[in-house]
Scaffold this motif. Structure first.
Motif, short mmCIF file in Angstrom:
data_model
loop_
_atom_site.label_atom_id
_atom_site.label_comp_id
_atom_site.label_asym_id
_atom_site.label_seq_id
_atom_site.Cartn_x
_atom_site.Cartn_y
_atom_site.Cartn_z
N SER A 1 0.83 -1.21 0.00
CA SER A 1 0.00 0.00 0.00
C SER A 1 0.86 1.26 0.00
O SER A 1 0.60 2.21 -0.75
CB SER A 1 -0.93 0.00 1.22
OG SER A 1 -1.74 -1.15 1.24
N GLU B 1 -6.98 2.75 20.18
CA GLU B 1 -6.78 3.20 18.80
C GLU B 1 -6.10 4.58 18.77
O GLU B 1 -5.22 4.84 17.96
CB GLU B 1 -8.11 3.27 18.04
CG GLU B 1 -8.71 1.93 17.68
CD GLU B 1 -9.39 1.24 18.86
OE1 GLU B 1 -9.59 1.92 19.90
OE2 GLU B 1 -9.72 0.05 18.75
N VAL C 1 -2.08 5.76 17.46
CA VAL C 1 -1.71 6.93 16.66
C VAL C 1 -0.79 7.85 17.45
O VAL C 1 0.14 8.45 16.91
CB VAL C 1 -2.97 7.68 16.18
CG1 VAL C 1 -2.59 8.94 15.39
CG2 VAL C 1 -3.84 6.77 15.32
N LEU D 1 -0.88 9.94 7.16
CA LEU D 1 -2.30 9.57 7.23
C LEU D 1 -2.48 8.07 7.05
O LEU D 1 -3.21 7.41 7.81
CB LEU D 1 -3.08 10.33 6.15
CG LEU D 1 -4.59 10.05 6.09
CD1 LEU D 1 -5.27 10.44 7.39
CD2 LEU D 1 -5.22 10.81 4.92
N ALA D 2 -1.79 7.50 6.05
CA ALA D 2 -1.89 6.06 5.80
C ALA D 2 -1.34 5.27 6.99
O ALA D 2 -1.90 4.24 7.39
CB ALA D 2 -1.11 5.69 4.54
N SER D 3 -0.26 5.76 7.60
CA SER D 3 0.31 5.09 8.78
C SER D 3 -0.69 5.05 9.92
O SER D 3 -0.86 4.02 10.59
CB SER D 3 1.58 5.84 9.24
OG SER D 3 2.57 5.83 8.24
N ALA D 4 -1.36 6.19 10.15
CA ALA D 4 -2.36 6.25 11.22
C ALA D 4 -3.50 5.26 10.97
O ALA D 4 -3.95 4.57 11.89
CB ALA D 4 -2.90 7.68 11.35
N VAL D 5 -3.95 5.19 9.74
CA VAL D 5 -5.04 4.26 9.39
C VAL D 5 -4.62 2.81 9.65
O VAL D 5 -5.36 2.03 10.25
CB VAL D 5 -5.46 4.44 7.91
CG1 VAL D 5 -6.39 3.32 7.47
CG2 VAL D 5 -6.12 5.80 7.72
N PHE D 6 -3.41 2.45 9.21
CA PHE D 6 -2.94 1.08 9.40
C PHE D 6 -2.74 0.74 10.89
O PHE D 6 -2.96 -0.40 11.29
CB PHE D 6 -1.64 0.84 8.63
CG PHE D 6 -1.85 0.56 7.17
CD1 PHE D 6 -2.56 -0.57 6.77
CD2 PHE D 6 -1.36 1.42 6.20
CE1 PHE D 6 -2.78 -0.84 5.41
CE2 PHE D 6 -1.57 1.15 4.84
CZ PHE D 6 -2.28 0.03 4.46
N VAL E 1 -4.53 2.08 13.40
CA VAL E 1 -5.88 1.93 13.95
C VAL E 1 -6.44 0.56 13.60
O VAL E 1 -7.02 -0.14 14.45
CB VAL E 1 -6.81 3.06 13.44
CG1 VAL E 1 -8.26 2.76 13.80
CG2 VAL E 1 -6.38 4.40 14.03
N ILE E 2 -6.26 0.14 12.35
CA ILE E 2 -6.74 -1.18 11.92
C ILE E 2 -6.03 -2.28 12.71
O ILE E 2 -6.66 -3.24 13.19
CB ILE E 2 -6.53 -1.38 10.41
CG1 ILE E 2 -7.41 -0.42 9.61
CG2 ILE E 2 -6.82 -2.83 10.00
CD1 ILE E 2 -7.11 -0.40 8.12
#
Length: 466
Positions: free
Chosen positions: A205, A356, A360, A449-454, A456-457
Motif C-alpha cells: 500500500s 486506537e 496513533v 495519514l496512511a500510517s495512522a489508518v494502518f 488503527v486497523i
C-alpha cells in the motif's frame, strides 16, 4: 516605483544553527534525567523503563553551542566520509565516459516508456531496504540514476525522490528490517519477524502511494519541463552531468572495460552488504577503488584520477558540511542529558487514552523522537523498552507498538534536516532542501495519514500474537 523585496528562505546552515540554538535554550528548561541501561535479549544495552530518574542539570553553555558543530562532524564522520567517497569515485567513473555511453543506450531503450523506469527502480530500492535497512545506499543510487533521469526528460528532484522515497518505503514498512523490526521485536519479546503478512499489505500500500506520487510529478515535468521546481537550477546541473547531449557517445574498448569494472565492483559491494554485513567503511572503500580501477583501465593517469576525485568531493562539499552541522543537535541534547527526559514525558502523555488513539499517539511520539534520535537502531533501543510495557498497560498490542516505531522512525527520515544520509543524498542530486520540502511535503502527509489508518486497523483487529 520600488519593487517589494521578496523574503527568501534562509540558508540551510542558518536553519540548522537556529535549531541548535533552540535546543540549547531547552537545556535550561527541560530537566536532565536518564534511564538505567540493562543488557537486552541480543546483548545490546537497552532502557529499563521503570528506572527514570532526575540527574544534576547540565545545560549547554555558550561554548557548548559552538563546539556542537565540530563535535557533530566527528560523530557523523562515517556519513561524511562516505559522501566524499561516493562523490569522488563517481566523478572519476564519469570522466571515463562509460556512464555517458550507458545513458545513451538506456535512453534509446526507454525512449517512449521512460516513466516505467521509476516504479522499477523504486521497487528495487524498497526491496533492498525492506530486508537490510540501509538507507545510506541512497547516496550510492542517486549519482547513477541522475544522468539517466535527465536523459529521459525528468529532473533532479525525480532522481532524488526515486531513490529516497523508494528507500523510505522499504525501510518504514519493512518485512524484516533488522534495525527496527528485528531489534524492536526482540525487545518486545515477539517472535522474530512475526506479523509479516500484515506488514506485506502495508508495504504494498505504501509503495503504491509513493510510486504514484513520484510518477505523477515526473509525468508533469516530462510534459512541461518548465513546470519543474528545479527547472532553472537543473540547467547548470544538466550541462555538468550530460555535457553535449546532442552528441551520441561511442565508447572505445578501454572505456567499455572501465564501465564493466565499475559494474563488477558495484555488484561486489551489493553482495557484501547482503552477505558480509558491509557497512559505510567498506562501501566507501569500494567507491574509491571503483574510481581508481575505472580510471586506470580507461587510460587516465594518476594526476587525472586525483583531479577528478577532488572535483567530485568539491561537488558534494555542501552536503557533507550539512551532515556535520545537523548532527550538532544530537550532541547538545546528549551532553545535556535531556533526551531521556523528553522520552519519558512523551510516553507518560499516552497513558489513559483509548487503544486506537494511543496507537496513533505512539506514531506521533516516534515521529517527534526521530528528530532527536535520527538512527533506526538507536531509536529502537531507546524507545521500545518503554513502549513495549506501556503498550501492555494501555491495551495496545506490542506488534502494533513495533509498527508505530517503524512508521515514526522511517518516513520522517526523508524530511528532517538532521537526517545525515538524506541531506547528503540531496546534495549529490543538487536539490536544495527547501525545493524538496515544497514538492514532497504533501507526500509526507499522505504517508502519515496512511500510517495512522494502518495502526488503527492493527489495534482494532488486535494484531499480534500479542
Amino acid at each position: 516605483m520600488k519593487t517589494k523585496k521578496k523574503l527568501g528562505i534562509p540558508h540551510i546552515f542558518i536553519i540548522l544553527s537556529l535549531i541548535i540554538l533552540a535546543v540549547t535554550i531547552l537545556t535550561y528548561i527541560i530537566p536532565a534525567g536518564e534511564f538505567t541501561r540493562i543488557e537486552g535479549p541480543d546483548g545490546r544495552m537497552i532502557v529499563d523503563p521503570s528506572t527514570y530518574h532526575i540527574v544534576e542539570k547540565n545545560p549547554a553553555t555558550f561554548m557548548d553551542f559552538w563546539e556542537s558543530i565540530p563535535k557533530g562532524f566527528v560523530e557523523a564522520g562515517w556519513v561524511i566520509a562516505l559522501t566524499f567517497a561516493v562523490g569522488g569515485g563517481f566523478v572519476v567513473v564519469k570522466k571515463t565516459m562509460a556512464i555517458n555511453g550507458a545513458i545513451t543506450w538506456l535512453s534509446k531503450k526507454f525512449a517512449n516508456k521512460g516513466i516505467l523506469i521509476i516504479p522499477i527502480l523504486m521497487i528495487t530500492f524498497a526491496t533492498i531496504d525492506c530486508f537490510i535497512g540501509m538507507c545510506e545506499l541512497t547516496m550510492v543510487y542517486v549519482p547513477i540514476i541522475l544522468p539517466l533521469m535527465f536523459a529521459l526528460g525528468f529532473d533532479s528532484l525525480t532522481a532524488a525522490a526515486t531513490a529516497l522515497v523508494g528507500s523510505a518505503i522499504g525501510f518504514s514498512a519493512a518485512l524484516a528490517n533488522p534495525f527496527t523490526v528485528g531489534i524492536g521485536q526482540k525487545i518486545a519479546g515477539l517472535p522474530l519477524y512475526s506479523g509479516w503478512q500484515y506488514r506485506l499489505i502495508v508495504l504494498i500500500s505504501m509503495a503504491v502511494i509513493g510510486i504514484t506520487f513520484v510518477m505523477r510529478y515526473a509525468a508533469k515535468v516530462k510534459k512541461n519541463p518548465e513546470s519543474s521546481i528545479m527547472y532553472e537550477l537543473d540547467k547548470k546541473t544538466k550541462e555538468f552531468i550530460l555535457g553535449d547531449s546532442s552528441a551520441e557517445v561511442v565508447l572505445n574498448t578501454r572505456q567499455k572495460l572501465a564501465g564493466i569494472s565499475a559494474l563488477v565492483l558495484f555488484g561486489i559491494m551489493i553482495f557484501g552488504v547482503f552477505n558480509w554485513e558491509w557497512e559505510m567503511p567498506q562501501i566507501g572503500a569500494i567507491f574509491i577503488l571503483m574510481g581508481v580501477v575505472a580510471g586506470l583501465v580507461s587510460g587516465m593517469n594518476g594526476q587525472q584520477i586525483c583531479d577528478s576525485f577532488m572535483e567530485g568531493c568539491h561537488d558534494v562539499l555542501l552536503g557533507a558540511l550539512i551532515v556535520g552541522v545537523a548532527r550538532g543537535v544530537g550532541v547538545i541534547m546528549s551532553d545535556a542529558m535531556i533526551i531521556d527526559t523528553i522520552i519519558n514525558g512523551l510516553a507518560n502523555l499516552l497513558k489513559g487514552l483509548p487503544g486506537e488513539i494511543t496507537a496513533v499517539g505512539m506514531l506521533i511520539v516516534q515521529t517527534l523522537l526521530n528528530f532527536l534520535i535520527p538512527s533506526g537502531s538507536g531509536q529502537t533501543i531507546v524507545t521500545m523498552p518503554i513502549m513495549a510495557p506501556l503498550a501492555d498497560i494501555i491495551g495496545v498490542t506490542r506488534q502494533t507498538a513495533v509498527l508505530a516505531l517503524q512508521f515514526g522512525d522511517g518516513f520522517s527520515n526523508i524530511f528532517y534536516p538532521v537526517s545525515g544520509y538524506f541531506m547528503a543524498t540531496l546534495a549529490l542530486a543538487r536539490v536544495p532542501y527547501d525545493k524538496w520540502m515544497k514538492a514532497m511535503l504533501p507526500l509526507f502527509g499522505l504517508f502519515t495519514l496512511a500510517s495512522a489508518v494502518f495502526l488503527v486497523i492493527a489495534q482494532m483487529i488486535q494484531w499480534g500474537p500479542f
